[in-house]
Design an enzyme around this catalytic site. Structure first.
Site, PDB file in Angstrom:
ATOM      1  N   GLU A   1       0.825  -1.209   0.000  1.00 13.66           N
ATOM      2  CA  GLU A   1       0.000   0.000   0.000  1.00 13.66           C
ATOM      3  C   GLU A   1       0.855   1.252   0.000  1.00 13.66           C
ATOM      4  OE1 GLU A   1      -3.054  -2.821   2.004  1.00 13.66           O
ATOM      5  OE2 GLU A   1      -1.035  -2.253   2.635  1.00 13.66           O
ATOM      6  N   THR A   2       0.307   2.297  -0.615  1.00  6.41           N
ATOM      7  CA  THR A   2       0.850   3.658  -0.573  1.00  6.41           C
ATOM      8  C   THR A   2      -0.291   4.572  -0.150  1.00  6.41           C
ATOM      9  OG1 THR A   2       2.445   3.214  -2.338  1.00  6.41           O
ATOM     10  CG2 THR A   2       1.886   5.510  -1.949  1.00  6.41           C
TER      11      THR A   2
END
Length: 311
Positions: free
Chosen positions: A51-52
């Site tokens: 995830e970002t």
């Protein structure tokens, strides 16, 4: 023709660990309100992390920030290590007061309270989960075991394979011991064959390995995230605690504290703390929190070219 470039600060941290280069890595893009949805998705593909996150101004003044969460392939309404990691970055950047005991982040599922614990040697952030729901029980035990490269005898016999969620659904599969968890393999085609009729939830494997201790792995190559294995899954760890109590792997009490170790097989050992409150021996927990430590890894400057993203 010269492309117009915009620059953003990016913080890279490891979540659910007190040691760098372990836990689950997270990229946090600060002051991201100039980015489009397509640009956020492209940046998440570029970092190629599970995830970002993108920090945006909150819709309500009393909240700390609005946070959008992207995997390399899809946006998520809620996730654990992005919440804990982004919260830590906001404190470290001075965007949340250094003495704040709690704050709220706005995510796709709604406002997520975050509690700050400074009592130990390192800062621990606790995220509150929405209420847990228990969903479908998957009956194909032999087929699921085979899809994981295991035998049906490796499954805990008295614990059903059940979907549970506090915002993102996971299928929980209880195994007999840590060795069985480590032997499992993540194969997208095999998991798709079994779970396609059930909505393709990511699979969360776990075993009880001691008093209030669990050993876990998460497979999602067949799911919308396309993540073969995740080092630490905070969004799954809240329901994990509720599942473990529901089926007697952890004793029910007014206050339950569980430690889940995840990511070890990947070489990214993560330590996830789970806290549940059961008033008057209730069937469902009144409160679910997941907590952990965060360590910084790097600070970078992200350059985004409008022209590049339009070609």
């Amino acid at each position: 023709m010269t492309a117009h470039e915009r620059r953003y600060r990016l913080r890279w941290v490891d979540v659910f660990t007190e040691r760098p280069l372990l836990g689950n890595p997270l990229a946090v893009v600060l002051e991201a309100d100039g980015l489009s949805d397509a640009e956020m998705q492209a940046i998440a593909r570029e970092t190629n992390l599970s995830e970002t996150t993108f920090v945006l101004p909150p819709q309500k003044r009393e909240h700390a920030a609005k946070v959008r969460i992207f995997t390399p392939h899809v946006e998520l309404p809620f996730a654990g290590h992005p919440t804990v990691g982004t919260g830590w970055v906001l404190i470290d950047e001075g965007l949340v007061g250094s003495d704040a005991s709690a704050f709220t982040l706005e995510e796709g599922v709604g406002p997520i309270p975050v509690r700050v614990d400074r009592a130990g040697r390192s800062l621990v952030l606790w995220m509150s989960h929405p209420p847990v729901t228990f969903g479908e029980v998957i009956e194909e035990r032999e087929e699921m075991a085979a899809a994981l490269g295991l035998r049906a005898a490796d499954l805990q016999p008295n614990v059903p394979m059940q979907v549970a969620s506090t915002g993102v659904p996971f299928l929980y599969v209880a195994l007999k011991d840590a060795a069985s968890v480590d032997r499992a393999v993540s194969r997208g085609d095999a998991l798709t064959a079994v779970l396609d009729p059930h909505g393709l939830p990511p699979v969360f494997l776990f075993a009880a390995v001691g008093p209030k201790r669990l050993y876990s792995r998460m497979f999602g190559p067949h799911s919308a995230t396309r993540i073969a294995e995740d080092p630490a899954t905070g969004s799954a760890s809240g329901p994990l605690g509720a599942i473990a109590v529901r089926y007697g792997l952890v004793p029910r009490a007014a206050q339950v504290a569980i430690v889940s170790e995840q990511g070890t097989k990947m070489g990214r050992q993560s330590v996830i703390h789970i806290s549940l409150a059961y008033p008057n021996d209730a069937e469902l927990p009144r409160r679910i929190e997941v907590g952990g430590s965060v360590v910084p890894v790097m600070t970078a400057e992200l350059s985004v070219s409008v022209l590049a993203l339009r070609t």
